[in-house]
Design an enzyme around this catalytic site. Structure first.
Site, PDB file in Angstrom:
ATOM      1  N   CYS A   2      54.912  31.208   6.572  1.00  0.00           N
ATOM      2  CA  CYS A   2      53.502  31.246   6.949  1.00  0.00           C
ATOM      3  C   CYS A   2      52.886  32.436   6.234  1.00  0.00           C
ATOM      4  O   CYS A   2      53.198  33.580   6.534  1.00  0.00           O
ATOM      5  CB  CYS A   2      53.344  31.384   8.463  1.00  0.00           C
ATOM      6  SG  CYS A   2      51.632  31.552   9.011  1.00  0.00           S
ATOM      7  N   GLU A 109      49.395  25.892   4.540  1.00  0.00           N
ATOM      8  CA  GLU A 109      50.661  25.766   3.834  1.00  0.00           C
ATOM      9  C   GLU A 109      50.411  24.985   2.551  1.00  0.00           C
ATOM     10  O   GLU A 109      49.519  24.143   2.493  1.00  0.00           O
ATOM     11  CB  GLU A 109      51.704  25.054   4.701  1.00  0.00           C
ATOM     12  CG  GLU A 109      53.117  25.248   4.235  1.00  0.00           C
ATOM     13  CD  GLU A 109      53.505  26.706   4.091  1.00  0.00           C
ATOM     14  OE1 GLU A 109      53.376  27.232   2.947  1.00  0.00           O
ATOM     15  OE2 GLU A 109      53.905  27.322   5.084  1.00  0.00           O
TER      16      GLU A 109
END
Length: 236
Positions: A2, A109
């Site tokens: 992340c 992402e």
């Protein structure tokens, strides 16, 4: 992993979700592109009182352990693999006593498509807060004066695990998501069965992941200088 996330108004929502006792007065403004070393709001249970006080605090993204010589260490510790934290000196002590919850509206992402990285915005389908399992540390700046407000730095890392399902088709890792009902157990600094708490969080994360939506967004999110609600809008 992340590497970017969004905090639109999740901080204020979390007060009700996690029953926060004290809210810091220096919380960062909403951001649609929180990047490593940025400030973000985290929740922790402080042991300075009995029982512990649940606090919503501003913290620097990138864990800086107490033994670090400078803040630069944190840039390499924005994420911590859940399967490794019990063994790594960087994270081991924080896992035992300094667990945190990082509230977010969603995160970004990048999926590799035809040798190009395509950004996706991943978020709860109901637009409620998304909770990441994290760790925090306090670092004392040896070069700052004792009365300097910046003498003590609060920092955090976000735990990750293997991605599953649809999220696994985007990236091989995903944040360690927490269900609000499990957050109390995760935050409790008095627990002695840390390994069991970690295993339970890892096992439960897929249930949260299954409730998330995603869509492709503009590549503008790749530039940390860009920040606005247009970053989370879907693109063709």
């Amino acid at each position: 992993m992340c590497g970017r996330f969004v905090v639109a108004d999740a901080g204020s929502e979390l007060v009700g979700v996690l029953r926060v006792d004290l809210i810091a007065d220096d919380l960062p403004a909403p951001s649609y592109n929180v990047a490593p070393t940025d400030m973000a709001a985290i929740v922790l249970d402080s042991t300075k009182t009995e029982p512990p006080t649940r606090r919503l605090e501003a913290a620097r993204w990138g864990l800086v352990p107490s033994w670090a010589k400078d803040l630069s260490v944190g840039a390499r510790a924005i994420n911590a693999r859940a399967e490794e934290v019990e063994d790594k000196p960087m994270f081991r002590n924080a896992l035992i006593k300094r667990r945190a919850v990082i509230p977010a509206s969603g995160y970004y992402e990048w999926k590799l498509v035809d040798d190009q990285k395509v950004p996706h915005y991943i978020h709860p389908a109901d637009d409620g807060p998304l909770l990441f399992a994290g760790l925090y540390e306090w670092w004392k700046n040896p070069s700052a004066a004792e009365d300097d407000p910046a003498k003590w730095v609060l920092s955090f890392t976000i735990l990750t695990r293997d991605a599953i399902g649809r999220l696994g088709s985007i990236h091989d890792r995903m944040p360690l998501f927490l269900d609000p009902d499990f957050a109390d157990a995760w935050l409790d600094p008095t627990t002695e069965n840390v390994g069991d708490i970690l295993d339970a969080a890892v096992d439960a994360a897929p249930d949260v992941a299954a409730t998330l939506d995603d869509h492709v967004v503009s590549r503008a999110v790749g530039n940390v200088r860009n920040n606005g609600p247009e970053l989370i809008e879907p693109v063709d």
